[in-house]
Design a protein around this motif. Sequence first.
Motif, PDB file in Angstrom:
ATOM      1  N   ALA A 225       0.837  -1.200   0.000  1.00  0.00           N
ATOM      2  CA  ALA A 225       0.000   0.000   0.000  1.00  0.00           C
ATOM      3  C   ALA A 225       0.869   1.247   0.000  1.00  0.00           C
ATOM      4  CB  ALA A 225      -0.928  -0.013   1.213  1.00  0.00           C
ATOM      5  N   TYR A 226       1.976   1.202   0.738  1.00  0.00           N
ATOM      6  CA  TYR A 226       2.903   2.327   0.767  1.00  0.00           C
ATOM      7  C   TYR A 226       3.499   2.589  -0.609  1.00  0.00           C
ATOM      8  CZ  TYR A 226       7.081   5.009   1.990  1.00  0.00           C
ATOM      9  OH  TYR A 226       8.065   5.964   2.053  1.00  0.00           O
ATOM     10  N   ARG A 227       3.868   1.504  -1.321  1.00  0.00           N
ATOM     11  CA  ARG A 227       4.424   1.649  -2.666  1.00  0.00           C
ATOM     12  C   ARG A 227       3.424   2.329  -3.592  1.00  0.00           C
ATOM     13  NH1 ARG A 227       8.618  -2.203  -3.959  1.00  0.00           N
ATOM     14  NH2 ARG A 227       7.693  -2.621  -6.002  1.00  0.00           N
ATOM     15  N   VAL A 228       2.153   1.912  -3.504  1.00  0.00           N
ATOM     16  CA  VAL A 228       1.126   2.534  -4.338  1.00  0.00           C
ATOM     17  C   VAL A 228       0.947   3.996  -3.955  1.00  0.00           C
ATOM     18  CG1 VAL A 228      -1.319   2.502  -4.953  1.00  0.00           C
ATOM     19  CG2 VAL A 228      -0.065   0.366  -4.767  1.00  0.00           C
ATOM     20  N   GLY A 229       0.983   4.278  -2.646  1.00  0.00           N
ATOM     21  CA  GLY A 229       0.852   5.672  -2.207  1.00  0.00           C
ATOM     22  C   GLY A 229       1.975   6.543  -2.716  1.00  0.00           C
ATOM     23  N   ARG A 230       3.220   6.035  -2.677  1.00  0.00           N
ATOM     24  CA  ARG A 230       4.337   6.804  -3.217  1.00  0.00           C
ATOM     25  C   ARG A 230       4.169   7.046  -4.703  1.00  0.00           C
ATOM     26  NH1 ARG A 230       9.110   7.503   0.148  1.00  0.00           N
ATOM     27  NH2 ARG A 230       9.924   8.571  -1.687  1.00  0.00           N
ATOM     28  N   TRP A 231       3.655   6.025  -5.414  1.00  0.00           N
ATOM     29  CA  TRP A 231       3.423   6.177  -6.846  1.00  0.00           C
ATOM     30  C   TRP A 231       2.387   7.258  -7.117  1.00  0.00           C
ATOM     31  CZ3 TRP A 231      -1.081   5.511  -9.639  1.00  0.00           C
ATOM     32  CH2 TRP A 231      -0.932   5.515 -11.026  1.00  0.00           C
ATOM     33  N   ILE A 232       1.274   7.230  -6.361  1.00  0.00           N
ATOM     34  CA  ILE A 232       0.227   8.239  -6.551  1.00  0.00           C
ATOM     35  C   ILE A 232       0.775   9.631  -6.287  1.00  0.00           C
ATOM     36  CG2 ILE A 232      -1.947   9.120  -5.612  1.00  0.00           C
ATOM     37  CD1 ILE A 232      -2.831   6.252  -5.160  1.00  0.00           C
ATOM     38  N   ARG A 233       1.481   9.792  -5.170  1.00  0.00           N
ATOM     39  CA  ARG A 233       1.984  11.116  -4.817  1.00  0.00           C
ATOM     40  C   ARG A 233       3.038  11.604  -5.799  1.00  0.00           C
ATOM     41  NH1 ARG A 233       3.816  11.821   1.287  1.00  0.00           N
ATOM     42  NH2 ARG A 233       5.732  10.845   0.506  1.00  0.00           N
ATOM     43  N   GLY A 234       3.876  10.677  -6.276  1.00  0.00           N
ATOM     44  CA  GLY A 234       4.910  11.084  -7.216  1.00  0.00           C
ATOM     45  C   GLY A 234       4.350  11.523  -8.550  1.00  0.00           C
ATOM     46  N   HIS A 235       3.357  10.760  -9.091  1.00  0.00           N
ATOM     47  CA  HIS A 235       2.827  11.081 -10.406  1.00  0.00           C
ATOM     48  C   HIS A 235       1.775  12.180 -10.364  1.00  0.00           C
ATOM     49  CE1 HIS A 235       4.850   7.322 -11.431  1.00  0.00           C
ATOM     50  NE2 HIS A 235       4.812   7.730 -12.679  1.00  0.00           N
ATOM     51  N   VAL A 236       1.173  12.394  -9.199  1.00  0.00           N
ATOM     52  CA  VAL A 236       0.194  13.476  -9.092  1.00  0.00           C
ATOM     53  C   VAL A 236       0.891  14.817  -8.900  1.00  0.00           C
ATOM     54  CG1 VAL A 236      -1.631  14.446  -7.648  1.00  0.00           C
ATOM     55  CG2 VAL A 236      -1.696  12.042  -8.267  1.00  0.00           C
ATOM     56  N   PHE A 237       1.808  14.860  -7.907  1.00  0.00           N
ATOM     57  CA  PHE A 237       2.441  16.134  -7.566  1.00  0.00           C
ATOM     58  C   PHE A 237       3.774  16.341  -8.272  1.00  0.00           C
ATOM     59  CE2 PHE A 237      -0.208  15.151  -3.828  1.00  0.00           C
ATOM     60  CZ  PHE A 237      -0.997  16.282  -3.826  1.00  0.00           C
ATOM     61  N   ARG A 238       4.186  15.358  -9.067  1.00  0.00           N
ATOM     62  CA  ARG A 238       5.468  15.438  -9.768  1.00  0.00           C
ATOM     63  C   ARG A 238       6.602  15.680  -8.782  1.00  0.00           C
ATOM     64  NH1 ARG A 238       4.202  12.750 -14.113  1.00  0.00           N
ATOM     65  NH2 ARG A 238       2.457  13.653 -15.236  1.00  0.00           N
ATOM     66  N   ASN A 239       6.490  15.075  -7.605  1.00  0.00           N
ATOM     67  CA  ASN A 239       7.525  15.206  -6.599  1.00  0.00           C
ATOM     68  C   ASN A 239       8.728  14.375  -7.026  1.00  0.00           C
ATOM     69  OD1 ASN A 239       9.020  14.310  -4.093  1.00  0.00           O
ATOM     70  ND2 ASN A 239       7.654  15.842  -3.210  1.00  0.00           N
ATOM     71  N   GLU A 240       9.861  15.026  -7.222  1.00  0.00           N
ATOM     72  CA  GLU A 240      11.023  14.341  -7.756  1.00  0.00           C
ATOM     73  C   GLU A 240      11.522  13.244  -6.826  1.00  0.00           C
ATOM     74  OE1 GLU A 240      13.645  13.144 -10.446  1.00  0.00           O
ATOM     75  OE2 GLU A 240      12.091  14.684 -10.742  1.00  0.00           O
TER      76      GLU A 240
ATOM     77  N   PRO B 142       0.620   1.130 -10.981  1.00  0.00           N
ATOM     78  CA  PRO B 142       1.693   0.168 -10.742  1.00  0.00           C
ATOM     79  C   PRO B 142       1.142  -1.212 -10.449  1.00  0.00           C
ATOM     80  CG  PRO B 142       1.359   1.509  -8.792  1.00  0.00           C
ATOM     81  CD  PRO B 142       0.496   2.102  -9.877  1.00  0.00           C
ATOM     82  N   GLU B 143       2.051  -2.195 -10.428  1.00  0.00           N
ATOM     83  CA  GLU B 143       1.636  -3.595 -10.332  1.00  0.00           C
ATOM     84  C   GLU B 143       0.817  -3.892  -9.090  1.00  0.00           C
ATOM     85  OE1 GLU B 143       3.657  -8.033 -10.074  1.00  0.00           O
ATOM     86  OE2 GLU B 143       4.858  -6.243 -10.490  1.00  0.00           O
ATOM     87  N   GLU B 144       1.217  -3.362  -7.927  1.00  0.00           N
ATOM     88  CA  GLU B 144       0.505  -3.695  -6.703  1.00  0.00           C
ATOM     89  C   GLU B 144      -0.956  -3.275  -6.772  1.00  0.00           C
ATOM     90  OE1 GLU B 144       3.432  -2.363  -6.781  1.00  0.00           O
ATOM     91  OE2 GLU B 144       4.762  -3.684  -5.662  1.00  0.00           O
ATOM     92  N   PHE B 145      -1.222  -2.106  -7.320  1.00  0.00           N
ATOM     93  CA  PHE B 145      -2.595  -1.602  -7.390  1.00  0.00           C
ATOM     94  C   PHE B 145      -3.420  -2.414  -8.367  1.00  0.00           C
ATOM     95  CE2 PHE B 145      -5.359   2.370  -8.238  1.00  0.00           C
ATOM     96  CZ  PHE B 145      -6.242   1.963  -7.273  1.00  0.00           C
ATOM     97  N   ALA B 146      -2.877  -2.725  -9.531  1.00  0.00           N
ATOM     98  CA  ALA B 146      -3.633  -3.470 -10.532  1.00  0.00           C
ATOM     99  C   ALA B 146      -4.018  -4.846 -10.025  1.00  0.00           C
ATOM    100  CB  ALA B 146      -2.821  -3.595 -11.825  1.00  0.00           C
ATOM    101  N   SER B 147      -3.083  -5.552  -9.405  1.00  0.00           N
ATOM    102  CA  SER B 147      -3.404  -6.897  -8.937  1.00  0.00           C
ATOM    103  C   SER B 147      -4.439  -6.860  -7.838  1.00  0.00           C
ATOM    104  CB  SER B 147      -2.129  -7.585  -8.438  1.00  0.00           C
ATOM    105  OG  SER B 147      -1.588  -6.901  -7.315  1.00  0.00           O
ATOM    106  N   ARG B 148      -4.406  -5.819  -7.007  1.00  0.00           N
ATOM    107  CA  ARG B 148      -5.387  -5.739  -5.936  1.00  0.00           C
ATOM    108  C   ARG B 148      -6.793  -5.555  -6.497  1.00  0.00           C
ATOM    109  NH1 ARG B 148      -1.930  -7.466  -3.672  1.00  0.00           N
ATOM    110  NH2 ARG B 148      -1.380  -7.370  -1.476  1.00  0.00           N
ATOM    111  N   VAL B 149      -6.952  -4.673  -7.456  1.00  0.00           N
ATOM    112  CA  VAL B 149      -8.294  -4.408  -7.972  1.00  0.00           C
ATOM    113  C   VAL B 149      -8.870  -5.638  -8.646  1.00  0.00           C
ATOM    114  CG1 VAL B 149      -9.636  -3.060  -9.612  1.00  0.00           C
ATOM    115  CG2 VAL B 149      -7.935  -1.942  -8.196  1.00  0.00           C
ATOM    116  N   ILE B 150      -8.129  -6.264  -9.527  1.00  0.00           N
ATOM    117  CA  ILE B 150      -8.668  -7.427 -10.228  1.00  0.00           C
ATOM    118  C   ILE B 150      -8.917  -8.574  -9.257  1.00  0.00           C
ATOM    119  CG2 ILE B 150      -8.107  -9.206 -11.909  1.00  0.00           C
ATOM    120  CD1 ILE B 150      -9.111  -6.565 -13.039  1.00  0.00           C
TER     121      ILE B 150
END
Length: 444
Positions: free
Chosen positions: A108-123, A152-160
């Motif tokens: 869940a943390y990995r997905v959260g970092r992905w969301i925050r990075g791609h939303v806010f463009r945080n380097e 990312p992979e973790e999010f996709a596998s969880r939803v399906i």
Amino acid sequence: MAGNIKRLQDRAAAIASRMSELASIEERSEDQNDEIGRLSNEADKVKTDLEFEERLAAKEAELRSVVEKAAPAPVEVAAEKPIEVRQILPHHTSLRCFNDGPDSVEQAYRVGRWIRGHVFRNEDDLRWCRDHGVEARAMGENSNATGGALVPEEFASRVIRLVEEFGTFPPAAENVTMTRDTLVIPKRVTGTTAYFVGEGSAITESEPTYANVSLVAKKLAVSCRMSTEIVEDALVSIADSVATEFATSLAYKVDLCGWLGDGTQGTYGGINGVVNKINDGSYTASVHSAASGNTSFETLDIEDFLGAMGKLPIYARAGAAWYVSPAGYAASIARLKYAAGGNTVENVGNAAGESFLGYPVRLVHVMNSTLGADASAVKVLFGNFGLSSIYARRRDFSVRLYDQVYAVNDQLLLQGTMRFDINHHSLGSTSEAGPVIALKTAGS
């Protein structure tokens, strides 16, 4: 550098896909053989370039691990190190979606970092995702948009996975994967016929007949808004919350299509559900009507259920189950079980086992739940849906984030899509029962 690697990986995947298509052709033309040769040469070059870029990326990560002591990047690719997730140690609440393993909070943390990075463009977040293998990879149909990237992979596998956990139709039907927008599966309709013949007499010929089952991918979408404050302050919870909401809505819509769809395009994507198909009068041999006067769940008796069992062909009995709504189960099957003789205080007080007459009971929330008089209505289904129905997935799940649509409200738009189709190909006929039997209440 990362962009070059991704571009080369995408090209390698495209070459492999095309070469696979050409390799499956039994009699190739000269042009097709030439194309295979060109693709083979290009594959060698792409492989060389990709190895070079990966060496550069590994060297960059190695140097960064020396400079950035606070957040060292993994150097060895072969043995992936556990991710130290320090920011989420105060997280004490139970996750609803990421809750099935020792690494669930980390994922869940990995997905959260992905969301925050791609939303806010945080380097820092984007670099963390690259260093730890949380990348946005192309999954088929992707168009670049402002703030948009694939999940990312973790999010996709969880939803399906949750669609098949929460939903009842996908695990009941045969599951297939579509490699193209349209999938055609041959189906045996009739076989050969044996005849008695006399000595020296001609043998009557007979031919098996086949038909096609066609599946055309339909696009199912879901979207919601997110507050930017939530993404900033609740990194783990937002990944869990969004995954759970998307999974629930997708599962609910797939169930509606598979069980009750009426073929309308806007509501059901043109999909006809099993109840709607059985009600159209073309499969009367697969319908068992309850005895006269049994017009509701409360009046169905054991003979009605035994009659439905008696209609099911022998070939469909292995893997068969009862399918009924929770309300219908309590008012009919559970009622009949508790009314049977031999009960004691202890077993009446225990939870009712979800099985009946030797077959498991599957609770389907979207099926008929009407209590009281409800004449000529399909109340219960009995049979093996793996032999009657197909649930086909063209693309599992992808998500795109938009950070400009609701910028004035400081909100983000998250959209998820999947592509699938459902086909009930073998429900019997007016003279032959299929692998699924419908128990219908009496007309009066």
